[in-house]
Design a protein around this motif. Structure first.
Motif, PDB file in Angstrom:
ATOM      1  N   LEU A  81     -16.384   9.383  11.771  1.00  0.00           N
ATOM      2  CA  LEU A  81     -15.367   9.146  10.592  1.00  0.00           C
ATOM      3  C   LEU A  81     -14.993  10.381   9.792  1.00  0.00           C
ATOM      4  N   THR A  82     -13.805  10.615   9.319  1.00  0.00           N
ATOM      5  CA  THR A  82     -13.729  11.923   8.816  1.00  0.00           C
ATOM      6  C   THR A  82     -12.275  11.739   7.779  1.00  0.00           C
ATOM      7  N   ASP A  83     -12.259  12.343   6.923  1.00  0.00           N
ATOM      8  CA  ASP A  83     -10.909  12.123   6.152  1.00  0.00           C
ATOM      9  C   ASP A  83     -10.102  13.578   6.170  1.00  0.00           C
ATOM     10  N   ALA A  84     -10.570  14.556   6.771  1.00  0.00           N
ATOM     11  CA  ALA A  84      -9.910  15.576   7.053  1.00  0.00           C
ATOM     12  C   ALA A  84      -9.399  15.706   8.650  1.00  0.00           C
ATOM     13  N   PHE A  85      -8.113  15.827   8.699  1.00  0.00           N
ATOM     14  CA  PHE A  85      -7.460  15.528  10.006  1.00  0.00           C
ATOM     15  C   PHE A  85      -6.584  17.128  10.378  1.00  0.00           C
TER      16      PHE A  85
ATOM     17  N   ALA B 151       1.457  21.786  13.776  1.00  0.00           N
ATOM     18  CA  ALA B 151       0.162  21.933  14.420  1.00  0.00           C
ATOM     19  C   ALA B 151      -0.728  22.906  14.042  1.00  0.00           C
ATOM     20  N   GLY B 152      -1.826  22.818  13.990  1.00  0.00           N
ATOM     21  CA  GLY B 152      -2.822  23.525  13.734  1.00  0.00           C
ATOM     22  C   GLY B 152      -3.629  23.715  12.214  1.00  0.00           C
ATOM     23  N   GLU B 153      -2.697  22.810  11.481  1.00  0.00           N
ATOM     24  CA  GLU B 153      -2.873  22.773   9.981  1.00  0.00           C
ATOM     25  C   GLU B 153      -3.702  21.483   9.785  1.00  0.00           C
ATOM     26  N   GLY B 154      -4.364  21.310   8.530  1.00  0.00           N
ATOM     27  CA  GLY B 154      -5.153  20.380   8.212  1.00  0.00           C
ATOM     28  C   GLY B 154      -4.486  19.389   7.020  1.00  0.00           C
ATOM     29  N   TYR B 155      -4.701  18.098   7.329  1.00  0.00           N
ATOM     30  CA  TYR B 155      -4.159  17.073   6.439  1.00  0.00           C
ATOM     31  C   TYR B 155      -5.194  16.184   5.979  1.00  0.00           C
ATOM     32  N   ALA B 156      -4.780  15.358   5.069  1.00  0.00           N
ATOM     33  CA  ALA B 156      -5.451  13.994   4.646  1.00  0.00           C
ATOM     34  C   ALA B 156      -4.360  12.884   4.395  1.00  0.00           C
ATOM     35  N   LEU B 157      -4.855  11.601   4.521  1.00  0.00           N
ATOM     36  CA  LEU B 157      -4.019  10.564   4.203  1.00  0.00           C
ATOM     37  C   LEU B 157      -4.839   9.712   3.004  1.00  0.00           C
ATOM     38  N   TYR B 158      -3.903   9.485   2.026  1.00  0.00           N
ATOM     39  CA  TYR B 158      -4.513   8.660   1.011  1.00  0.00           C
ATOM     40  C   TYR B 158      -3.863   7.248   1.032  1.00  0.00           C
ATOM     41  N   ALA B 159      -4.750   6.294   0.769  1.00  0.00           N
ATOM     42  CA  ALA B 159      -4.019   4.903   0.724  1.00  0.00           C
ATOM     43  C   ALA B 159      -4.360   4.369  -0.885  1.00  0.00           C
ATOM     44  N   ASP B 160      -3.045   4.030  -1.597  1.00  0.00           N
ATOM     45  CA  ASP B 160      -3.228   3.960  -3.295  1.00  0.00           C
ATOM     46  C   ASP B 160      -4.496   4.840  -3.764  1.00  0.00           C
ATOM     47  N   GLY B 161      -4.236   6.197  -3.126  1.00  0.00           N
ATOM     48  CA  GLY B 161      -5.074   6.977  -4.085  1.00  0.00           C
ATOM     49  C   GLY B 161      -6.328   7.191  -3.324  1.00  0.00           C
ATOM     50  N   THR B 162      -6.918   6.455  -2.629  1.00  0.00           N
ATOM     51  CA  THR B 162      -8.318   6.459  -1.815  1.00  0.00           C
ATOM     52  C   THR B 162      -8.112   7.034  -0.279  1.00  0.00           C
ATOM     53  N   PRO B 163      -9.179   8.171  -0.296  1.00  0.00           N
ATOM     54  CA  PRO B 163      -8.847   9.014   0.987  1.00  0.00           C
ATOM     55  C   PRO B 163      -8.964   7.883   2.146  1.00  0.00           C
ATOM     56  N   VAL B 164      -8.499   8.126   3.123  1.00  0.00           N
ATOM     57  CA  VAL B 164      -8.539   7.203   4.456  1.00  0.00           C
ATOM     58  C   VAL B 164      -9.463   7.977   5.625  1.00  0.00           C
ATOM     59  N   GLN B 165     -10.424   7.377   5.955  1.00  0.00           N
ATOM     60  CA  GLN B 165     -11.209   7.774   7.107  1.00  0.00           C
ATOM     61  C   GLN B 165     -10.915   7.245   8.406  1.00  0.00           C
ATOM     62  N   ALA B 166     -11.198   8.103   9.371  1.00  0.00           N
ATOM     63  CA  ALA B 166     -10.778   7.679  10.592  1.00  0.00           C
ATOM     64  C   ALA B 166     -11.532   8.602  11.788  1.00  0.00           C
ATOM     65  N   VAL B 167     -11.429   8.205  12.981  1.00  0.00           N
ATOM     66  CA  VAL B 167     -12.178   8.949  14.137  1.00  0.00           C
ATOM     67  C   VAL B 167     -11.066   9.469  14.834  1.00  0.00           C
TER      68      VAL B 167
ATOM     69  N   THR C 239       0.881  -1.157  -0.153  1.00  0.00           N
ATOM     70  CA  THR C 239      -0.032  -0.009   0.081  1.00  0.00           C
ATOM     71  C   THR C 239       0.692   1.186   0.053  1.00  0.00           C
ATOM     72  N   ARG C 240       0.497   2.131  -1.046  1.00  0.00           N
ATOM     73  CA  ARG C 240       1.411   3.524  -1.055  1.00  0.00           C
ATOM     74  C   ARG C 240       0.304   4.588   0.031  1.00  0.00           C
ATOM     75  N   TYR C 241       1.041   5.101   0.789  1.00  0.00           N
ATOM     76  CA  TYR C 241       0.354   6.194   1.702  1.00  0.00           C
ATOM     77  C   TYR C 241       0.897   7.481   1.425  1.00  0.00           C
ATOM     78  N   ALA C 242       0.127   8.514   1.081  1.00  0.00           N
ATOM     79  CA  ALA C 242       0.645   9.955   0.896  1.00  0.00           C
ATOM     80  C   ALA C 242      -0.106  10.816   1.944  1.00  0.00           C
ATOM     81  N   LEU C 243       0.486  11.623   2.652  1.00  0.00           N
ATOM     82  CA  LEU C 243      -0.223  12.331   3.697  1.00  0.00           C
ATOM     83  C   LEU C 243       0.028  13.771   2.974  1.00  0.00           C
ATOM     84  N   THR C 244      -1.057  14.363   2.586  1.00  0.00           N
ATOM     85  CA  THR C 244      -1.392  15.800   1.676  1.00  0.00           C
ATOM     86  C   THR C 244      -1.634  16.876   2.806  1.00  0.00           C
ATOM     87  N   GLY C 245      -1.173  18.079   2.238  1.00  0.00           N
ATOM     88  CA  GLY C 245      -1.563  19.245   2.837  1.00  0.00           C
ATOM     89  C   GLY C 245      -3.106  19.771   2.357  1.00  0.00           C
TER      90      GLY C 245
END
Length: 577
Positions: free
Chosen positions: A557-561, A428-444, A395-401
């Motif tokens: 669940l959210t995909d914006a962290f 700290a204080g900035e927003g990020y998203a995580l993608y797994a093989d191009g698909t957004p990761v959702q988490a609590v 799995t390729r992960y990408a943490l994006t701004g």
């Protein structure tokens, strides 16, 4: 937590400035695993002069060129006796086949024949100094031994400059320091030594690639005590036991040249880069593929592993069925550089692991595994994703701004249940998203600090820091008979045992009720299957089925962290459907 952050910051300062005594007796909570970064690593360690590739112009240095046809020392053939500073012999230490149970603790898998051992040429280094090593040996070993008194002699220092060295050893470590100066004579719990005085020093010369492929030596007895029947060893003292392909019995430092471009590749049948006391990595590029722990320092409650700079990449192949990326039996401190650590896919191990404390004070870390100890984060902020289900290697992960740009990327090679990322790219204080093989990761989204072992770990923490791999059995291995539809009530601390390793059968959609702090037993090597996007239910304020403490707040669940200072946990993570 404020006090623990201060502790880690003080420890970092002591390790960087060479203070001889640093008080660690108030260990910080932490554990994390592996690391990787897209930016070039920065180092806080002092610069160490090293020759460029092929340059032996180091004052007083001895050049050693190895090959299967012979060994040259300053251009002359090495002697075959112990008279010189460098000599060769066929006297490698190994675990001999055909011995009985009074010989040691090895099994058939650890044994080697005398004929196989005799094929190896040992290049002995027996005097202090700097040795520039190059060449290739397909059956050999570099062994440093300055004598039994060296441990207490501050002048008993050997620096090995790896200047294009390839050594393969199939019966023991390919490189080993036996006796040199030990800079931490007291070995007191919680003391941070001045590793600038270490007797075992390794420099990876700029512009070179060095390949170390080694084995290990199982425990061989120096003396032993038998039971009354004379059929089993009840007590013993160790003569030999060397678990790593690149091994030191004393504290060791590893650094790079001025540019830090030298590469050290370690391929290990068992563990990779080991010491029996302390280890400091100050520079260079180190890549480790190991059957067990990638890095291990094994003095209980004493050892300190410090990463000040350079790049460290570790993948545990799992050939032994277990293995942490970095495993310190004391403390792990990361002050700078880049660390990428992937634990074994199928065991309850972590990318980074320490019995006392893990302190993240700087650098870039990316880790995967199935267990995490507590982690203390000083300057950076950390993102920890605990997945609802095991994620597959590849799995390729990408943490994006917030603008969609990729800030950190990582392709996991091993299966895992957590992913940890930290580094200067996170704010700290900035927003990020995580993608797994191009698909957004959702988490609590969860809270900041952590306590206890985190989701993904196998089994609770036992007294003395050992993990319990198997839950306790019910009395006499029997299950009480209960009226239809009722669940057995077990004494506190017990759990029902399923027959023949099977899981208890429950009505569809229900989970077995367990005493507080317990978890259902799974067949060997198998994972509990949960509905997509869900994690096992946790006891109130307690530990989950894998021994991880659940202290994240309930949420959606959210995909914006959005990251806060320190540790940020995101649970029930899964790629969006």
């Amino acid at each position: 937590m404020r006090g623990k952050k201060l502790f880690c910051a003080l420890l970092a300062a002591l390790l960087l400035t060479g203070c001889a005594q640093g008080d660690l007796k108030d260990p910080a909570e932490t554990a994390e695993s592996a690391a990787q970064a897209t930016d070039a690593p920065e180092s806080d360690a002092p610069e160490t002069a090293a020759p460029e590739s092929g340059d032996a112009a180091v004052a007083g240095a001895v050049t050693v060129q190895v090959s299967d046809d012979g060994v040259l020392v300053d251009g002359e053939s090495a002697g075959a006796g112990p008279e010189g500073a460098v000599y060769t012999a066929h006297d490698i230490v190994y675990y001999e086949a055909g011995r009985d149970f009074t010989y040691g603790e090895g099994t058939a898998a650890d044994e080697h024949t005398a004929e196989e051992a005799a094929e190896h040429t040992v290049v002995h280094i027996a005097a202090p100094g700097t040795y520039i090593l190059s060449g290739s040996m397909s059956r050999g070993q570099i062994a440093v031994d300055l004598g039994e008194d060296a441990k207490e002699d501050p002048d008993a220092v050997v620096t090995l400059v790896l200047n294009g060295l390839d050594v393969t050893c199939s019966v023991a470590p390919a490189v080993i320091f036996y006796n040199v100066y030990e800079c931490d004579q007291a070995g007191d719990q919680g003391d941070a030594p001045d590793l600038a005085a270490a007797g075992a020093r390794v420099v990876i010369a700029d512009g070179t690639e060095n390949n170390i492929d080694g084995s290990y030596v199982a425990r061989i007895y120096k003396s032993y005590t038998l039971n009354e029947a004379g059929t089993a060893v009840t007590d013993s003292k160790k003569l030999h036991k060397y678990d790593g392909a690149f091994y030191s019995k004393m504290s060791m430092t590893v650094s790079g040249g001025e540019a830090g471009t030298g590469v050290l590749n370690i391929t290990a049948e068992n563990e990779g880069l080991d010491t029996e006391m302390h280890l400091a990595i100050d520079g260079g590029v180190i890549n480790i593929v190991s059957g067990n722990d990638g890095i291990n320092c094994n003095e209980d409650n004493v050892s300190v592993v410090t990463v000040n700079g350079g790049s460290v990449s570790i993948r545990v192949s799992g050939d032994t069925g277990e293995g942490d990326g970095i495993d310190s039996n004391g403390w792990l401190v990361i002050n700078g550089g880049t660390v990428i650590a992937q634990a074994c896919s199928n065991s309850g191990d972590g990318g980074i692991d320490a019995e006392e404390a893990i302190c993240l004070n700087g650098g870039t870390v990316i880790a995967t595994g199935n267990m995490l100890d507590p982690i203390t984060v000083s300057d950076p902020c950390c993102a920890l994703f605990s997945f609802a289900r095991r994620q597959s290697g590849g799995t390729r992960y990408a943490l994006t701004g917030s603008d969609g740009s990729e800030l950190m990327t990582f392709t996991a090679e091993n299966d895992h249940t957590y992913l940890l990322m930290t580094g200067p790219a996170l704010t700290a204080g900035e927003g990020y998203a995580l993608y797994a093989d191009g698909t957004p990761v959702q988490a609590v989204p969860g809270g900041g600090g952590m306590g206890g072992r985190m989701p993904g770990g196998f089994g609770p923490q036992m007294a003395g820091g050992d993990r319990q791999e198997e839950p306790p059995e019910a009395p006499d291995g029997e299950q009480p008979e209960m009226p239809d539809g009722e669940q057995p009530q077990m004494p506190e601390g017990e759990r029902p045992e399923a027959p023949d390793g099977e899981q208890p059968q429950m009505p569809e959609g229900e989970r077995p009720e367990m005493p507080e702090g317990e978890w259902p037993e799974m067949p060997d090597g198998e994972w509990s299957e949960m509905p997509d996007g869900e994690q096992p239910e946790m006891p109130d304020g307690g530990f989950g089925p894998w021994g991880g403490q659940q202290d994240q707040a309930a949420g959606e669940l959210t995909d914006a962290f959005t990251l806060q200072p320190g540790m940020n946990q995101f649970g029930s993570a899964a790629p969006a459907a």
